[in-house]
Design an enzyme around this catalytic site. Structure first.
Site, PDB file in Angstrom:
ATOM      1  N   ASN A  12       0.806  -1.227   0.000  1.00 29.00           N
ATOM      2  CA  ASN A  12       0.000   0.000   0.000  1.00 29.00           C
ATOM      3  C   ASN A  12       0.835   1.271   0.000  1.00 29.00           C
ATOM      4  O   ASN A  12       0.320   2.362  -0.190  1.00 29.00           O
ATOM      5  CB  ASN A  12      -0.952   0.019   1.203  1.00 29.00           C
ATOM      6  CG  ASN A  12      -0.226  -0.198   2.513  1.00 29.00           C
ATOM      7  OD1 ASN A  12       0.597  -1.109   2.628  1.00 29.00           O
ATOM      8  ND2 ASN A  12      -0.495   0.638   3.505  1.00 29.00           N
ATOM      9  N   ARG A  13       2.147   1.144   0.247  1.00 32.42           N
ATOM     10  CA  ARG A  13       3.008   2.339   0.210  1.00 32.42           C
ATOM     11  C   ARG A  13       4.469   1.918   0.063  1.00 32.42           C
ATOM     12  O   ARG A  13       4.788   0.728   0.111  1.00 32.42           O
ATOM     13  CB  ARG A  13       2.814   3.225   1.451  1.00 32.42           C
ATOM     14  CG  ARG A  13       3.093   2.526   2.777  1.00 32.42           C
ATOM     15  CD  ARG A  13       2.486   3.334   3.929  1.00 32.42           C
ATOM     16  NE  ARG A  13       2.623   2.611   5.195  1.00 32.42           N
ATOM     17  CZ  ARG A  13       3.600   2.827   6.064  1.00 32.42           C
ATOM     18  NH1 ARG A  13       4.520   3.730   5.816  1.00 32.42           N
ATOM     19  NH2 ARG A  13       3.654   2.154   7.198  1.00 32.42           N
ATOM     20  N   GLY A  14       5.322   2.925  -0.128  1.00 36.99           N
ATOM     21  CA  GLY A  14       6.762   2.691  -0.138  1.00 36.99           C
ATOM     22  C   GLY A  14       7.231   1.727  -1.223  1.00 36.99           C
ATOM     23  O   GLY A  14       6.742   1.728  -2.358  1.00 36.99           O
ATOM     24  N   ILE A  15       8.212   0.900  -0.850  1.00 35.77           N
ATOM     25  CA  ILE A  15       8.824  -0.020  -1.812  1.00 35.77           C
ATOM     26  C   ILE A  15       7.792  -1.024  -2.329  1.00 35.77           C
ATOM     27  O   ILE A  15       7.784  -1.367  -3.512  1.00 35.77           O
ATOM     28  CB  ILE A  15      10.034  -0.729  -1.151  1.00 35.77           C
ATOM     29  CG1 ILE A  15      11.142   0.289  -0.847  1.00 35.77           C
ATOM     30  CG2 ILE A  15      10.570  -1.845  -2.045  1.00 35.77           C
ATOM     31  CD1 ILE A  15      12.296  -0.246  -0.009  1.00 35.77           C
ATOM     32  N   ARG A  35      -2.550  -3.715   5.389  1.00 40.10           N
ATOM     33  CA  ARG A  35      -3.344  -3.624   6.630  1.00 40.10           C
ATOM     34  C   ARG A  35      -4.330  -2.474   6.492  1.00 40.10           C
ATOM     35  O   ARG A  35      -5.399  -2.480   7.094  1.00 40.10           O
ATOM     36  CB  ARG A  35      -2.426  -3.379   7.823  1.00 40.10           C
ATOM     37  CG  ARG A  35      -1.519  -4.549   8.128  1.00 40.10           C
ATOM     38  CD  ARG A  35      -0.747  -4.336   9.396  1.00 40.10           C
ATOM     39  NE  ARG A  35       0.147  -3.178   9.310  1.00 40.10           N
ATOM     40  CZ  ARG A  35       1.018  -2.845  10.225  1.00 40.10           C
ATOM     41  NH1 ARG A  35       1.102  -3.563  11.343  1.00 40.10           N
ATOM     42  NH2 ARG A  35       1.808  -1.793  10.087  1.00 40.10           N
ATOM     43  N   VAL A  50       0.989  -9.620   8.463  1.00 37.08           N
ATOM     44  CA  VAL A  50       1.891 -10.770   8.278  1.00 37.08           C
ATOM     45  C   VAL A  50       2.201 -11.509   9.590  1.00 37.08           C
ATOM     46  O   VAL A  50       2.734 -12.614   9.557  1.00 37.08           O
ATOM     47  CB  VAL A  50       3.215 -10.383   7.564  1.00 37.08           C
ATOM     48  CG1 VAL A  50       2.961  -9.914   6.151  1.00 37.08           C
ATOM     49  CG2 VAL A  50       4.013  -9.365   8.366  1.00 37.08           C
ATOM     50  N   TYR A 141      16.282  -4.698  14.306  1.00 42.81           N
ATOM     51  CA  TYR A 141      16.038  -4.671  12.852  1.00 42.81           C
ATOM     52  C   TYR A 141      17.129  -5.414  12.083  1.00 42.81           C
ATOM     53  O   TYR A 141      16.838  -6.245  11.215  1.00 42.81           O
ATOM     54  CB  TYR A 141      15.970  -3.201  12.416  1.00 42.81           C
ATOM     55  CG  TYR A 141      15.680  -2.962  10.957  1.00 42.81           C
ATOM     56  CD1 TYR A 141      14.394  -3.134  10.445  1.00 42.81           C
ATOM     57  CD2 TYR A 141      16.677  -2.530  10.086  1.00 42.81           C
ATOM     58  CE1 TYR A 141      14.124  -2.887   9.104  1.00 42.81           C
ATOM     59  CE2 TYR A 141      16.416  -2.273   8.757  1.00 42.81           C
ATOM     60  CZ  TYR A 141      15.133  -2.452   8.268  1.00 42.81           C
ATOM     61  OH  TYR A 141      14.873  -2.198   6.938  1.00 42.81           O
ATOM     62  N   ILE A 174      16.489   4.126   0.824  1.00 47.50           N
ATOM     63  CA  ILE A 174      15.458   4.358  -0.189  1.00 47.50           C
ATOM     64  C   ILE A 174      14.470   5.397   0.362  1.00 47.50           C
ATOM     65  O   ILE A 174      14.077   5.309   1.535  1.00 47.50           O
ATOM     66  CB  ILE A 174      14.693   3.049  -0.515  1.00 47.50           C
ATOM     67  CG1 ILE A 174      15.649   1.850  -0.681  1.00 47.50           C
ATOM     68  CG2 ILE A 174      13.809   3.244  -1.745  1.00 47.50           C
ATOM     69  CD1 ILE A 174      16.666   1.946  -1.785  1.00 47.50           C
TER      70      ILE A 174
END
Ligand code: NDP
Length: 235
Positions: A12-15, A35, A50, A141, A174
């Site tokens: 739905n957004r970004g990469i 989501r 997920v 992360y 990015i």
């Protein structure tokens, strides 16, 4: 070119959004999980978190009934909760690992079922340069992202003889909501260390993933492909 059914998590957004746009532009059947919000025009948006197996089961059922079995999976959904290790709570560690690593496992497992039957599959796991480079303030992360290398390589050994490839794409910096949230000084610090001297657009990651999913890339598996302007050289 063979037209494939492609599923992208977090489209739905970004990469993830750029990934969906690229696969649509190349003529594939594209579904995205979200989501909230929607994927780009021309994609099928299915609701899923997920970390929630039941929502993934429902999402896969919907994609398979509308577009056919998933032949290409791009596991893209991911989060950060950055803080120094001494301040990092168990919740901050666990939630990032549950989403980035556990969530990837859950989507991969479901996709593999159909891929085994078809004796064809392309799995691309979106990791990060910091998975192998390391990053102060990102113990959660970077741990979750380096683990994806082990996952792709184990999948390759397990499934390689069945026409299924599994690769890791490791983006650098990015321009998306995720990086816009970083303080200006930190962004400047990154920029100084990137040999290319610039940040990248989501489409630059999307084009590499689309190529990895293509017929031309059938003999590439277990690889870690950087899209980072040289930031992580030496991995
Ligand atoms: P964004 O923050 O812009 O988008 C993240 C996407 O993941 C959103 O679609 C989000 O959905 C989805 N997502 C997060 N958690 C879940 C969840 N539990 N279930 C389903 N979807 C979820 O990030 P980017 O586009 O920048 O990042 C995409 C991927 O690329 C991530 O894995 C990230 O780690 C990786 N990456 C990004 C880099 C960068 O510089 N931007 C560098 C290296 C790697 P929602 O909108 O609902 O929150």
């Amino acid at each position: 070119m063979t037209v494939r059914t492609v599923l992208i998590t977090g489209g739905n957004r970004g990469i993830g959004f750029a990934l969906a746009e690229e696969f649509i532009a190349q003529g594939h059947r594209v579904a995205v999980t979200a989501r909230s919000g929607e994927g780009p025009a021309g994609s099928l948006t299915v609701r899923a978190d997920v970390t929630d197996g039941a929502s993934l089961d429902a999402a896969y059922a919907e994609v398979e009934s509308k577009l056919g079995p998933v032949e290409v999976l791009i596991a893209n959904a991911g989060i950060t909760k950055d803080t120094l290790v001494m301040r990092m709570t168990d919740e901050e560690f666990d939630s990032v690992v549950d989403t980035n690593l556990g969530g990837t496992f859950k989507v991969v497992k479901r996709a593999v079922k159909g891929m085994l039957k078809a004796r064809f599959g392309r799995i691309v796991l979106i990791s990060s340069v910091v998975g192998l480079y390391g990053s102060a303030g990102q113990v959660n992360y970077s741990s979750s992202k380096s683990a994806l290398v082990g996952m792709a390589r184990s999948l390759t050994r397990e499934l390689g003889a069945r026409g299924i490839t599994a690769n890791v794409v490791a983006p650098g910096f990015i321009e998306t909501d995720m990086t816009a949230a970083l303080p200006e000084e930190q962004q400047e610090q990154y920029r100084k260390n990137i040999p290319a001297g610039r940040f990248a657009q989501p489409s630059e990651v999307a084009k590499v993933c689309a190529w990895l999913a293509s017929d031309d890339a059938g003999y590439i598996s277990g690889a870690v492909i950087p899209v980072d302007g040289g930031l992580g050289m030496g991995h």
